[in-house]
Write an enzyme that holds these catalytic residues in place. Structure first.
Site, mmCIF file in Angstrom:
data_model
loop_
_atom_site.group_PDB
_atom_site.id
_atom_site.type_symbol
_atom_site.label_atom_id
_atom_site.label_comp_id
_atom_site.label_asym_id
_atom_site.label_seq_id
_atom_site.Cartn_x
_atom_site.Cartn_y
_atom_site.Cartn_z
ATOM 1 N N SER A 130 0.842 -1.205 0.000
ATOM 2 C CA SER A 130 0.000 0.000 0.000
ATOM 3 C C SER A 130 0.873 1.249 0.000
ATOM 4 O O SER A 130 0.635 2.192 -0.763
ATOM 5 C CB SER A 130 -0.907 0.027 1.234
ATOM 6 O OG SER A 130 -1.723 -1.111 1.265
ATOM 7 N N ASN A 190 -5.943 -8.743 -7.805
ATOM 8 C CA ASN A 190 -5.926 -9.606 -6.623
ATOM 9 C C ASN A 190 -7.161 -10.485 -6.483
ATOM 10 O O ASN A 190 -7.113 -11.543 -5.889
ATOM 11 C CB ASN A 190 -5.755 -8.762 -5.353
ATOM 12 C CG ASN A 190 -6.586 -7.506 -5.352
ATOM 13 O OD1 ASN A 190 -6.631 -6.758 -6.330
ATOM 14 N ND2 ASN A 190 -7.273 -7.263 -4.260
ATOM 15 N N CYS A 236 -8.691 -7.142 2.723
ATOM 16 C CA CYS A 236 -8.840 -5.816 3.334
ATOM 17 C C CYS A 236 -10.288 -5.355 3.351
ATOM 18 O O CYS A 236 -10.633 -4.409 4.041
ATOM 19 C CB CYS A 236 -7.958 -4.789 2.633
ATOM 20 S SG CYS A 236 -8.274 -4.704 0.884
#
Ligand code: PLP
Length: 388
Positions: A74, A157, A330
Protein backbone atom coordinates in the site's frame (compact mmCIF):
# COMPACT_ATOMS: atom_id res chain seq x y z
CA UNK A 1 -0.18 -32.09 5.90
CA UNK A 2 -1.06 -29.11 8.11
CA UNK A 3 -4.23 -29.37 10.21
CA UNK A 4 -5.81 -26.80 7.94
CA UNK A 5 -5.68 -26.26 4.22
CA UNK A 6 -4.51 -22.76 3.30
CA UNK A 7 -5.72 -21.59 -0.10
CA UNK A 8 -5.69 -17.84 0.46
CA UNK A 9 -2.19 -16.87 -0.68
CA UNK A 10 -3.41 -13.66 -2.35
CA UNK A 11 -4.43 -12.41 1.12
CA UNK A 12 -1.07 -13.28 2.63
CA UNK A 13 1.46 -16.07 2.21
CA UNK A 14 3.40 -18.05 4.82
CA UNK A 15 6.98 -17.02 5.55
CA UNK A 16 9.41 -19.52 4.07
CA UNK A 17 11.86 -21.09 6.56
CA UNK A 18 14.89 -19.79 4.61
CA UNK A 19 13.47 -16.26 4.92
CA UNK A 20 12.89 -16.61 8.66
CA UNK A 21 16.39 -18.03 9.20
CA UNK A 22 18.02 -15.19 7.29
CA UNK A 23 16.12 -12.60 9.35
CA UNK A 24 16.86 -13.98 12.82
CA UNK A 25 20.36 -12.49 13.33
CA UNK A 26 18.95 -9.03 12.56
CA UNK A 27 16.33 -9.50 15.29
CA UNK A 28 19.04 -10.51 17.74
CA UNK A 29 22.75 -9.66 17.86
CA UNK A 30 22.89 -7.78 14.53
CA UNK A 31 20.65 -4.98 15.71
CA UNK A 32 22.63 -2.06 14.27
CA UNK A 33 21.18 1.01 12.62
CA UNK A 34 22.33 1.05 8.96
CA UNK A 35 23.10 4.77 9.28
CA UNK A 36 25.57 4.24 12.16
CA UNK A 37 29.25 4.51 11.32
CA UNK A 38 30.45 1.75 13.67
CA UNK A 39 30.71 -1.96 12.84
CA UNK A 40 27.17 -2.89 13.85
CA UNK A 41 25.88 -0.14 11.61
CA UNK A 42 28.10 -1.26 8.75
CA UNK A 43 26.83 -4.84 9.01
CA UNK A 44 23.22 -3.66 8.97
CA UNK A 45 23.97 -1.42 5.98
CA UNK A 46 25.61 -4.32 4.12
CA UNK A 47 22.57 -6.51 4.80
CA UNK A 48 20.13 -3.88 3.53
CA UNK A 49 22.18 -3.28 0.39
CA UNK A 50 22.47 -7.01 -0.33
CA UNK A 51 18.67 -7.25 -0.01
CA UNK A 52 18.28 -4.29 -2.35
CA UNK A 53 20.26 -6.18 -4.99
CA UNK A 54 18.07 -9.26 -4.57
CA UNK A 55 14.89 -7.21 -4.92
CA UNK A 56 16.34 -5.42 -7.97
CA UNK A 57 16.90 -8.80 -9.65
CA UNK A 58 13.32 -9.94 -9.09
CA UNK A 59 11.75 -6.74 -10.44
CA UNK A 60 14.18 -6.40 -13.33
CA UNK A 61 15.70 -3.07 -12.27
CA UNK A 62 18.80 -1.74 -14.05
CA UNK A 63 20.49 -1.03 -10.71
CA UNK A 64 19.83 -1.68 -7.00
CA UNK A 65 19.55 2.04 -6.21
CA UNK A 66 16.28 2.07 -8.13
CA UNK A 67 14.74 0.11 -5.23
CA UNK A 68 13.16 2.00 -2.31
CA UNK A 69 12.17 -0.06 0.74
CA UNK A 70 8.74 0.79 2.14
CA UNK A 71 6.49 -0.68 4.84
CA UNK A 72 4.06 -2.50 2.51
CA UNK A 73 2.52 -2.69 -0.93
CA UNK A 74 0.00 0.00 0.00
CA UNK A 75 2.76 2.43 0.90
CA UNK A 76 4.59 1.63 -2.35
CA UNK A 77 1.43 2.43 -4.33
CA UNK A 78 0.77 5.67 -2.45
CA UNK A 79 4.41 6.77 -2.71
CA UNK A 80 4.37 6.14 -6.46
CA UNK A 81 1.09 7.96 -7.08
CA UNK A 82 1.31 10.87 -4.66
CA UNK A 83 5.07 11.14 -5.05
CA UNK A 84 4.80 11.61 -8.82
CA UNK A 85 1.68 13.79 -8.73
CA UNK A 86 2.92 16.24 -6.09
CA UNK A 87 6.27 16.57 -7.86
CA UNK A 88 4.60 17.13 -11.27
CA UNK A 89 2.26 19.68 -9.70
CA UNK A 90 5.22 21.54 -8.16
CA UNK A 91 7.27 21.54 -11.36
CA UNK A 92 4.36 22.63 -13.56
CA UNK A 93 3.24 25.37 -11.14
CA UNK A 94 0.03 23.49 -10.51
CA UNK A 95 -1.06 22.75 -14.07
CA UNK A 96 -0.27 19.01 -14.34
CA UNK A 97 -2.84 17.53 -12.07
CA UNK A 98 -4.54 14.76 -14.02
CA UNK A 99 -3.89 11.03 -13.72
CA UNK A 100 -5.32 7.81 -15.05
CA UNK A 101 -5.94 4.48 -13.38
CA UNK A 102 -8.20 1.47 -13.88
CA UNK A 103 -11.51 0.74 -12.23
CA UNK A 104 -10.25 -2.56 -10.77
CA UNK A 105 -7.19 -1.36 -8.84
CA UNK A 106 -6.54 -2.37 -5.27
CA UNK A 107 -8.63 -0.48 -2.71
CA UNK A 108 -5.63 1.66 -1.67
CA UNK A 109 -5.39 3.20 -5.15
CA UNK A 110 -9.10 3.99 -5.20
CA UNK A 111 -8.76 5.56 -1.76
CA UNK A 112 -5.83 7.73 -2.94
CA UNK A 113 -8.03 8.92 -5.81
CA UNK A 114 -10.79 9.83 -3.35
CA UNK A 115 -8.35 11.76 -1.15
CA UNK A 116 -6.64 13.57 -4.02
CA UNK A 117 -9.85 14.69 -5.67
CA UNK A 118 -10.72 17.54 -3.26
CA UNK A 119 -7.06 18.64 -3.49
CA UNK A 120 -7.57 19.36 -7.19
CA UNK A 121 -6.13 16.19 -8.73
CA UNK A 122 -8.50 14.80 -11.30
CA UNK A 123 -8.55 11.10 -12.11
CA UNK A 124 -9.87 9.14 -15.08
CA UNK A 125 -10.90 5.54 -14.32
CA UNK A 126 -10.41 3.20 -17.28
CA UNK A 127 -13.12 0.60 -17.81
CA UNK A 128 -12.42 -3.12 -18.09
CA UNK A 129 -14.18 -5.71 -20.21
CA UNK A 130 -16.05 -8.75 -18.94
CA UNK A 131 -12.73 -10.57 -18.42
CA UNK A 132 -11.31 -7.74 -16.31
CA UNK A 133 -8.98 -6.51 -19.05
CA UNK A 134 -8.01 -2.91 -19.72
CA UNK A 135 -7.76 -2.03 -23.42
CA UNK A 136 -4.42 -0.21 -23.81
CA UNK A 137 -5.95 2.06 -26.43
CA UNK A 138 -8.29 3.51 -23.79
CA UNK A 139 -5.16 4.81 -22.06
CA UNK A 140 -4.16 6.68 -25.22
CA UNK A 141 -7.64 8.20 -25.49
CA UNK A 142 -7.70 9.27 -21.83
CA UNK A 143 -4.35 11.13 -21.99
CA UNK A 144 -4.47 14.92 -21.74
CA UNK A 145 -1.73 17.56 -21.92
CA UNK A 146 -1.96 17.87 -18.13
CA UNK A 147 -1.72 14.10 -17.43
CA UNK A 148 1.20 13.38 -15.12
CA UNK A 149 0.79 9.67 -14.37
CA UNK A 150 -0.87 6.43 -15.45
CA UNK A 151 -1.18 3.68 -12.82
CA UNK A 152 -2.51 0.27 -13.89
CA UNK A 153 -2.00 -2.89 -11.86
CA UNK A 154 -0.26 -5.91 -13.40
CA UNK A 155 -2.31 -8.66 -11.76
CA UNK A 156 -5.68 -8.23 -10.16
CA UNK A 157 -5.93 -9.61 -6.62
CA UNK A 158 -9.53 -10.85 -6.88
CA UNK A 159 -9.71 -12.48 -10.30
CA UNK A 160 -6.05 -12.66 -11.34
CA UNK A 161 -6.33 -10.93 -14.74
CA UNK A 162 -2.95 -9.82 -16.12
CA UNK A 163 -2.97 -6.45 -17.88
CA UNK A 164 -1.08 -5.54 -21.09
CA UNK A 165 1.61 -3.66 -19.18
CA UNK A 166 4.18 -3.46 -22.01
CA UNK A 167 1.64 -1.94 -24.36
CA UNK A 168 0.44 0.61 -21.82
CA UNK A 169 4.04 1.49 -20.91
CA UNK A 170 4.85 2.13 -24.58
CA UNK A 171 1.88 4.49 -24.95
CA UNK A 172 2.91 6.38 -21.82
CA UNK A 173 6.53 6.62 -22.97
CA UNK A 174 5.48 7.96 -26.40
CA UNK A 175 3.42 10.63 -24.69
CA UNK A 176 5.92 11.65 -22.01
CA UNK A 177 3.76 10.43 -19.12
CA UNK A 178 5.12 8.37 -16.23
CA UNK A 179 3.71 4.87 -15.73
CA UNK A 180 3.35 2.97 -12.46
CA UNK A 181 2.25 -0.63 -12.13
CA UNK A 182 1.18 -2.44 -8.96
CA UNK A 183 2.88 -5.83 -9.24
CA UNK A 184 2.05 -6.83 -5.66
CA UNK A 185 0.13 -9.94 -6.75
CA UNK A 186 2.30 -10.96 -9.69
CA UNK A 187 5.78 -10.69 -8.14
CA UNK A 188 7.02 -14.22 -7.47
CA UNK A 189 4.12 -15.81 -9.36
CA UNK A 190 4.94 -14.85 -12.96
CA UNK A 191 7.99 -13.13 -14.50
CA UNK A 192 8.03 -9.37 -14.07
CA UNK A 193 10.56 -6.86 -15.40
CA UNK A 194 10.45 -3.11 -15.01
CA UNK A 195 13.18 -2.63 -17.61
CA UNK A 196 11.82 -5.04 -20.23
CA UNK A 197 8.32 -3.61 -19.85
CA UNK A 198 9.52 0.00 -19.84
CA UNK A 199 7.63 0.97 -16.68
CA UNK A 200 8.79 3.87 -14.52
CA UNK A 201 7.56 2.71 -11.11
CA UNK A 202 6.57 -0.74 -9.83
CA UNK A 203 5.25 -1.83 -6.41
CA UNK A 204 5.76 -5.12 -4.59
CA UNK A 205 4.86 -6.35 -1.09
CA UNK A 206 6.77 -8.79 1.14
CA UNK A 207 3.91 -10.79 2.61
CA UNK A 208 2.50 -11.74 -0.79
CA UNK A 209 5.71 -13.53 -1.72
CA UNK A 210 6.58 -15.45 1.42
CA UNK A 211 8.41 -12.66 3.26
CA UNK A 212 7.00 -11.00 6.39
CA UNK A 213 4.26 -8.41 6.61
CA UNK A 214 5.43 -4.84 7.14
CA UNK A 215 7.90 -4.64 4.27
CA UNK A 216 7.45 -3.63 0.65
CA UNK A 217 9.46 -2.03 -2.12
CA UNK A 218 8.99 0.46 -4.90
CA UNK A 219 11.06 0.39 -8.08
CA UNK A 220 11.71 3.97 -9.18
CA UNK A 221 13.48 4.31 -12.52
CA UNK A 222 16.74 6.25 -12.24
CA UNK A 223 16.21 9.97 -12.72
CA UNK A 224 12.60 10.11 -11.47
CA UNK A 225 12.14 12.50 -8.57
CA UNK A 226 9.39 11.72 -6.06
CA UNK A 227 7.90 13.98 -3.46
CA UNK A 228 8.38 11.80 -0.32
CA UNK A 229 5.56 10.76 1.99
CA UNK A 230 7.96 10.40 4.93
CA UNK A 231 10.77 12.94 4.98
CA UNK A 232 14.29 11.92 5.97
CA UNK A 233 17.66 11.10 4.50
CA UNK A 234 17.17 7.33 4.25
CA UNK A 235 16.53 5.61 0.92
CA UNK A 236 18.18 8.57 -0.85
CA UNK A 237 15.62 11.04 0.47
CA UNK A 238 12.78 9.04 -1.05
CA UNK A 239 11.54 7.36 2.14
CA UNK A 240 12.65 8.56 5.55
CA UNK A 241 12.78 6.41 8.67
CA UNK A 242 15.32 3.92 9.96
CA UNK A 243 15.29 0.91 7.68
CA UNK A 244 13.48 -2.27 8.77
CA UNK A 245 16.68 -4.29 8.44
CA UNK A 246 15.41 -7.77 9.36
CA UNK A 247 12.38 -7.49 7.10
CA UNK A 248 14.40 -6.08 4.22
CA UNK A 249 16.72 -9.08 4.57
CA UNK A 250 13.67 -11.37 4.56
CA UNK A 251 12.25 -9.70 1.47
CA UNK A 252 15.61 -10.02 -0.27
CA UNK A 253 15.81 -13.75 0.40
CA UNK A 254 12.18 -14.25 -0.65
CA UNK A 255 12.93 -12.45 -3.92
CA UNK A 256 15.98 -14.60 -4.53
CA UNK A 257 14.00 -17.79 -3.89
CA UNK A 258 11.25 -16.51 -6.18
CA UNK A 259 13.71 -15.79 -9.00
CA UNK A 260 15.39 -19.19 -8.81
CA UNK A 261 12.17 -21.19 -8.48
CA UNK A 262 9.84 -19.14 -10.65
CA UNK A 263 9.53 -21.37 -13.72
CA UNK A 264 8.91 -24.56 -11.77
CA UNK A 265 6.61 -22.82 -9.27
CA UNK A 266 4.49 -21.19 -12.00
CA UNK A 267 4.12 -24.49 -13.88
CA UNK A 268 3.09 -26.34 -10.73
CA UNK A 269 0.57 -23.74 -9.59
CA UNK A 270 -0.87 -23.58 -13.10
CA UNK A 271 -1.38 -27.34 -13.12
CA UNK A 272 -3.10 -27.12 -9.71
CA UNK A 273 -5.27 -24.24 -10.87
CA UNK A 274 -6.38 -26.00 -14.03
CA UNK A 275 -7.23 -29.21 -12.21
CA UNK A 276 -9.07 -27.36 -9.47
CA UNK A 277 -11.08 -25.28 -11.94
CA UNK A 278 -11.94 -28.24 -14.11
CA UNK A 279 -12.95 -30.33 -11.09
CA UNK A 280 -15.13 -27.61 -9.55
CA UNK A 281 -16.80 -26.63 -12.84
CA UNK A 282 -17.59 -30.28 -13.60
CA UNK A 283 -18.95 -31.16 -10.19
CA UNK A 284 -20.82 -27.97 -9.25
CA UNK A 285 -23.59 -26.91 -11.62
CA UNK A 286 -24.41 -23.20 -11.77
CA UNK A 287 -20.77 -22.14 -11.43
CA UNK A 288 -19.02 -19.43 -13.38
CA UNK A 289 -15.26 -18.92 -13.51
CA UNK A 290 -14.36 -15.20 -13.55
CA UNK A 291 -11.85 -14.02 -16.16
CA UNK A 292 -11.59 -17.59 -17.43
CA UNK A 293 -10.66 -16.44 -20.93
CA UNK A 294 -8.11 -13.77 -19.91
CA UNK A 295 -4.37 -14.05 -19.37
CA UNK A 296 -4.39 -14.78 -15.66
CA UNK A 297 -2.22 -15.52 -12.62
CA UNK A 298 -1.45 -19.24 -12.42
CA UNK A 299 -2.53 -19.40 -8.76
CA UNK A 300 -5.86 -17.58 -8.72
CA UNK A 301 -9.40 -18.85 -9.34
CA UNK A 302 -12.48 -16.79 -8.67
CA UNK A 303 -15.70 -18.82 -8.85
CA UNK A 304 -19.22 -17.39 -8.77
CA UNK A 305 -21.65 -19.94 -7.34
CA UNK A 306 -25.30 -19.37 -8.17
CA UNK A 307 -27.65 -19.20 -5.14
CA UNK A 308 -24.77 -19.23 -2.64
CA UNK A 309 -23.60 -16.50 -0.29
CA UNK A 310 -19.80 -16.26 -0.64
CA UNK A 311 -19.30 -15.22 2.98
CA UNK A 312 -21.38 -18.16 4.24
CA UNK A 313 -19.34 -20.43 1.98
CA UNK A 314 -16.06 -19.13 3.41
CA UNK A 315 -17.31 -19.91 6.92
CA UNK A 316 -18.55 -23.36 5.88
CA UNK A 317 -15.16 -24.10 4.28
CA UNK A 318 -13.35 -22.85 7.37
CA UNK A 319 -15.34 -25.29 9.49
CA UNK A 320 -13.97 -28.02 7.22
CA UNK A 321 -10.43 -26.66 7.70
CA UNK A 322 -10.12 -24.91 4.33
CA UNK A 323 -9.06 -21.24 4.30
CA UNK A 324 -10.21 -19.26 1.25
CA UNK A 325 -11.95 -15.92 0.79
CA UNK A 326 -14.91 -14.27 -0.84
CA UNK A 327 -12.89 -11.22 -1.89
CA UNK A 328 -9.87 -9.16 -0.87
CA UNK A 329 -8.86 -9.58 2.78
CA UNK A 330 -8.84 -5.82 3.33
CA UNK A 331 -12.57 -5.61 2.65
CA UNK A 332 -13.58 -9.08 3.81
CA UNK A 333 -17.23 -9.47 4.53
CA UNK A 334 -18.36 -7.06 1.82
CA UNK A 335 -19.57 -9.94 -0.35
CA UNK A 336 -21.44 -8.75 -3.41
CA UNK A 337 -20.05 -5.22 -3.33
CA UNK A 338 -16.71 -6.07 -4.99
CA UNK A 339 -15.79 -3.11 -7.20
CA UNK A 340 -13.80 -5.47 -9.43
CA UNK A 341 -16.70 -7.81 -10.21
CA UNK A 342 -18.98 -4.79 -10.63
CA UNK A 343 -16.56 -3.21 -13.14
CA UNK A 344 -16.50 -6.55 -15.00
CA UNK A 345 -20.26 -6.28 -15.41
CA UNK A 346 -21.49 -8.77 -12.81
CA UNK A 347 -24.74 -7.95 -11.03
CA UNK A 348 -24.45 -7.75 -7.21
CA UNK A 349 -26.63 -10.88 -6.94
CA UNK A 350 -24.07 -12.87 -9.00
CA UNK A 351 -21.03 -11.30 -7.32
CA UNK A 352 -22.45 -12.28 -3.92
CA UNK A 353 -21.58 -15.91 -4.66
CA UNK A 354 -17.84 -15.24 -5.13
CA UNK A 355 -15.18 -17.56 -3.79
CA UNK A 356 -11.49 -16.82 -4.39
CA UNK A 357 -9.05 -19.67 -4.13
CA UNK A 358 -5.38 -18.72 -4.36
CA UNK A 359 -2.67 -21.35 -4.03
CA UNK A 360 1.03 -20.95 -3.39
CA UNK A 361 4.22 -22.21 -1.85
CA UNK A 362 3.68 -25.29 0.33
CA UNK A 363 0.39 -26.51 -1.18
CA UNK A 364 0.41 -30.21 -1.96
CA UNK A 365 -1.29 -32.69 -4.25
CA UNK A 366 -3.31 -34.13 -1.32
CA UNK A 367 -4.53 -30.66 -0.44
CA UNK A 368 -5.77 -30.18 -3.98
CA UNK A 369 -7.68 -33.46 -3.73
CA UNK A 370 -9.17 -32.33 -0.43
CA UNK A 371 -10.27 -28.99 -1.92
CA UNK A 372 -11.95 -30.88 -4.75
CA UNK A 373 -14.01 -32.81 -2.19
CA UNK A 374 -14.74 -30.03 0.27
CA UNK A 375 -15.72 -27.15 -2.04
CA UNK A 376 -18.48 -29.00 -3.98
CA UNK A 377 -19.80 -30.54 -0.73
CA UNK A 378 -20.04 -27.17 1.03
CA UNK A 379 -21.70 -25.50 -1.97
CA UNK A 380 -24.25 -28.32 -2.16
CA UNK A 381 -24.96 -28.09 1.57
CA UNK A 382 -25.51 -24.33 1.46
CA UNK A 383 -27.81 -24.63 -1.54
CA UNK A 384 -29.83 -27.28 0.23
CA UNK A 385 -30.13 -25.07 3.30
CA UNK A 386 -31.46 -22.21 1.11
CA UNK A 387 -34.03 -24.54 -0.50
CA UNK A 388 -35.18 -26.01 2.83
N1 PLP B 1 -1.95 -4.09 -4.30
C1 PLP B 1 -2.54 -5.28 -4.48
C2 PLP B 1 -2.87 -5.72 -5.87
C3 PLP B 1 -2.84 -6.10 -3.40
O1 PLP B 1 -3.45 -7.27 -3.58
C4 PLP B 1 -2.51 -5.63 -2.09
C5 PLP B 1 -2.87 -6.44 -0.92
O2 PLP B 1 -3.79 -7.23 -0.94
C6 PLP B 1 -1.88 -4.39 -1.96
C7 PLP B 1 -1.61 -3.66 -3.08
C8 PLP B 1 -1.49 -3.88 -0.62
O3 PLP B 1 -0.39 -4.58 -0.12
P1 PLP B 1 -0.07 -4.57 1.47
O4 PLP B 1 -1.02 -5.50 2.10
O5 PLP B 1 1.35 -5.01 1.55
O6 PLP B 1 -0.25 -3.17 1.90
Amino acid sequence: MASFLYLDHNATAPIRPEVREAMLPYLAEQFGNPSSVHRLGQRARAAVEAAREQVARLVGAAEPQEIVFTSCGSESDVLAIEGVLYEAWRRSSGTRRHWITSSIEHEVVLEVARLLNPRGFEVTFLPVDGQGLVDAQTVRKALRPETALVSVMHANNEVGTLQPIREIAAICRQNGVLFHTDAVQSAGKVPISAQAWGVDLLSISGHKLNAPKGIGALYVRRGIVLSPLVCGKQEKNRRGGTENVASAVGLGVACELAVSGLTAHAARTLEFRNRLEQGVLESVPGTLLCAGAAPRLPNTSCFLFESVDGNALVIALDLEGLCASSGPACSAGVGGSSHVLKAMGFAPSAAKGALRISTGWGNTEQELEKALEVVPACVARLREAVRA
